[in-house]
Scaffold this motif. Sequence first.
Motif, short mmCIF file in Angstrom:
data_model
loop_
_atom_site.label_atom_id
_atom_site.label_comp_id
_atom_site.label_asym_id
_atom_site.label_seq_id
_atom_site.Cartn_x
_atom_site.Cartn_y
_atom_site.Cartn_z
N THR A 136 1.01 -1.19 0.05
CA THR A 136 0.09 0.07 -0.06
C THR A 136 0.70 1.15 0.06
O THR A 136 2.19 1.04 -0.12
CB THR A 136 -0.90 -0.03 1.14
OG1 THR A 136 -1.31 -1.30 1.57
CG2 THR A 136 -2.00 1.06 0.96
N GLU A 137 0.49 2.38 0.13
CA GLU A 137 1.44 3.63 -0.02
C GLU A 137 1.90 4.06 1.05
O GLU A 137 1.17 5.08 1.74
CB GLU A 137 1.03 4.51 -0.93
CG GLU A 137 0.86 3.63 -2.55
CD GLU A 137 0.88 4.85 -3.66
OE1 GLU A 137 0.98 6.29 -3.14
OE2 GLU A 137 0.43 4.54 -4.82
N ILE A 138 3.11 3.68 1.71
CA ILE A 138 3.86 4.52 2.71
C ILE A 138 4.72 5.41 1.81
O ILE A 138 5.51 5.05 1.18
CB ILE A 138 4.52 3.67 3.90
CG1 ILE A 138 3.47 3.02 4.51
CG2 ILE A 138 5.27 4.67 4.59
CD1 ILE A 138 4.16 2.22 5.70
N LYS A 139 4.86 6.69 2.15
CA LYS A 139 5.52 7.78 1.05
C LYS A 139 6.82 8.21 1.91
O LYS A 139 7.56 8.85 1.03
CB LYS A 139 4.54 8.72 0.47
CG LYS A 139 3.64 8.18 -0.36
CD LYS A 139 2.67 9.30 -1.13
CE LYS A 139 1.67 8.59 -2.05
NZ LYS A 139 1.09 9.48 -2.77
N ARG A 140 6.68 8.23 3.20
CA ARG A 140 7.61 8.99 3.84
C ARG A 140 8.47 7.87 4.61
O ARG A 140 7.87 6.92 5.28
CB ARG A 140 6.93 10.02 4.79
CG ARG A 140 6.19 10.92 4.26
CD ARG A 140 5.55 11.91 4.94
NE ARG A 140 4.88 11.09 6.14
CZ ARG A 140 4.98 11.76 7.35
NH1 ARG A 140 5.62 12.85 7.47
NH2 ARG A 140 4.46 10.94 8.57
N VAL A 141 9.97 8.07 4.99
CA VAL A 141 10.70 7.53 5.78
C VAL A 141 10.25 7.23 7.10
O VAL A 141 10.18 6.27 7.72
CB VAL A 141 12.05 7.94 5.65
CG1 VAL A 141 12.99 7.49 6.75
CG2 VAL A 141 12.79 7.89 4.26
N GLU A 142 9.28 8.37 7.60
CA GLU A 142 8.96 8.35 8.93
C GLU A 142 7.93 7.23 9.11
O GLU A 142 7.85 6.75 10.36
CB GLU A 142 8.51 9.75 9.26
CG GLU A 142 9.55 11.04 9.56
CD GLU A 142 9.75 11.62 8.03
OE1 GLU A 142 9.18 11.35 7.04
OE2 GLU A 142 11.02 12.12 7.82
N ASP A 143 7.08 7.09 8.04
CA ASP A 143 6.17 6.08 8.16
C ASP A 143 6.67 4.82 8.49
O ASP A 143 6.21 3.82 9.20
CB ASP A 143 5.02 6.14 7.20
CG ASP A 143 4.28 7.51 6.95
OD1 ASP A 143 4.22 7.99 8.10
OD2 ASP A 143 4.05 7.87 5.88
N TYR A 144 7.83 4.56 7.45
CA TYR A 144 8.51 3.12 7.56
C TYR A 144 9.30 2.74 9.04
O TYR A 144 9.07 1.82 9.67
CB TYR A 144 9.69 3.30 6.48
CG TYR A 144 9.17 2.59 5.38
CD1 TYR A 144 9.27 1.25 5.12
CD2 TYR A 144 8.87 3.37 4.29
CE1 TYR A 144 8.88 0.57 3.76
CE2 TYR A 144 8.54 2.97 3.02
CZ TYR A 144 8.33 1.52 3.09
OH TYR A 144 8.00 0.85 1.68
N GLU A 145 9.78 4.11 9.61
CA GLU A 145 10.20 4.05 10.77
C GLU A 145 9.24 3.38 11.95
O GLU A 145 9.60 3.00 12.67
CB GLU A 145 10.68 5.32 11.28
CG GLU A 145 11.91 5.70 10.60
CD GLU A 145 12.35 7.27 10.80
OE1 GLU A 145 11.75 7.99 11.40
OE2 GLU A 145 13.52 7.47 10.49
N GLN A 146 7.99 3.62 11.88
CA GLN A 146 6.94 3.23 12.91
C GLN A 146 6.16 1.95 12.51
O GLN A 146 5.24 1.65 13.02
CB GLN A 146 5.82 4.30 12.71
CG GLN A 146 6.16 5.72 13.03
CD GLN A 146 7.10 5.64 14.49
OE1 GLN A 146 6.50 5.14 15.59
NE2 GLN A 146 8.16 6.52 14.68
N VAL A 147 7.10 1.14 11.65
CA VAL A 147 6.45 -0.07 11.37
C VAL A 147 6.77 -1.04 12.49
O VAL A 147 7.79 -1.02 13.08
CB VAL A 147 6.90 -0.77 10.07
CG1 VAL A 147 6.55 -2.12 9.92
CG2 VAL A 147 6.51 -0.12 8.75
#
Length: 183
Positions: free
Chosen positions: A112-123
């Motif tokens: 799905t679309e995570i577009k920011r590095v910050e969103d990946y960091e919160q996985v």
Amino acid sequence: LRDDVEDSIVQEVTFSDIPIMLVSVVGDLDPVQMKRIAEDVADELELLPEVLSTDVAGGMTREIQIYLDPERLNQYDLTILDVFNSVRQEDINIPGGMVDVSERRFMLRTLTEIKRVEDYEQVPIKKHGNRVLFLKDVATIKDGRAEDVSYSRVDGKPSVSISVKKRTGANILETSDKVRNRI
């Protein structure tokens, strides 16, 4: 023929294998943005019934790069597969880049679309005691670009090229006109 000559290769070549047109996107744009524009144009061209396929060459593809820390993985008793599965379960849709660990390279593809590095960091990766362990706790995540696999230049300037192949039986002149009009 001499003994050191390589074996010959016989291939059937049809005109449908040869592009009828090459379109180049050139400008003072970011190479990632230029490629995205060219891919959108190529998708539009493939909607024409006379067009068999399009191929995009050049430009750069955005890639989120995840660099795992082997010591942190060991500390939390995690494997690369644990991280891979956690990221995949988050239903993300961006190339995840390559993961290099101990002279081995793994491709990480996400959905799905995570577009920011910050969103990946919160996985979330794992629950550790009464605390949730996140990807940022075991990895460094960077917004980068995929390795170049093709290059395209127009008058020495970087570009993105779209090659257009027509369907068998389609008129080359009509197809070319329709492609120009769509562009």
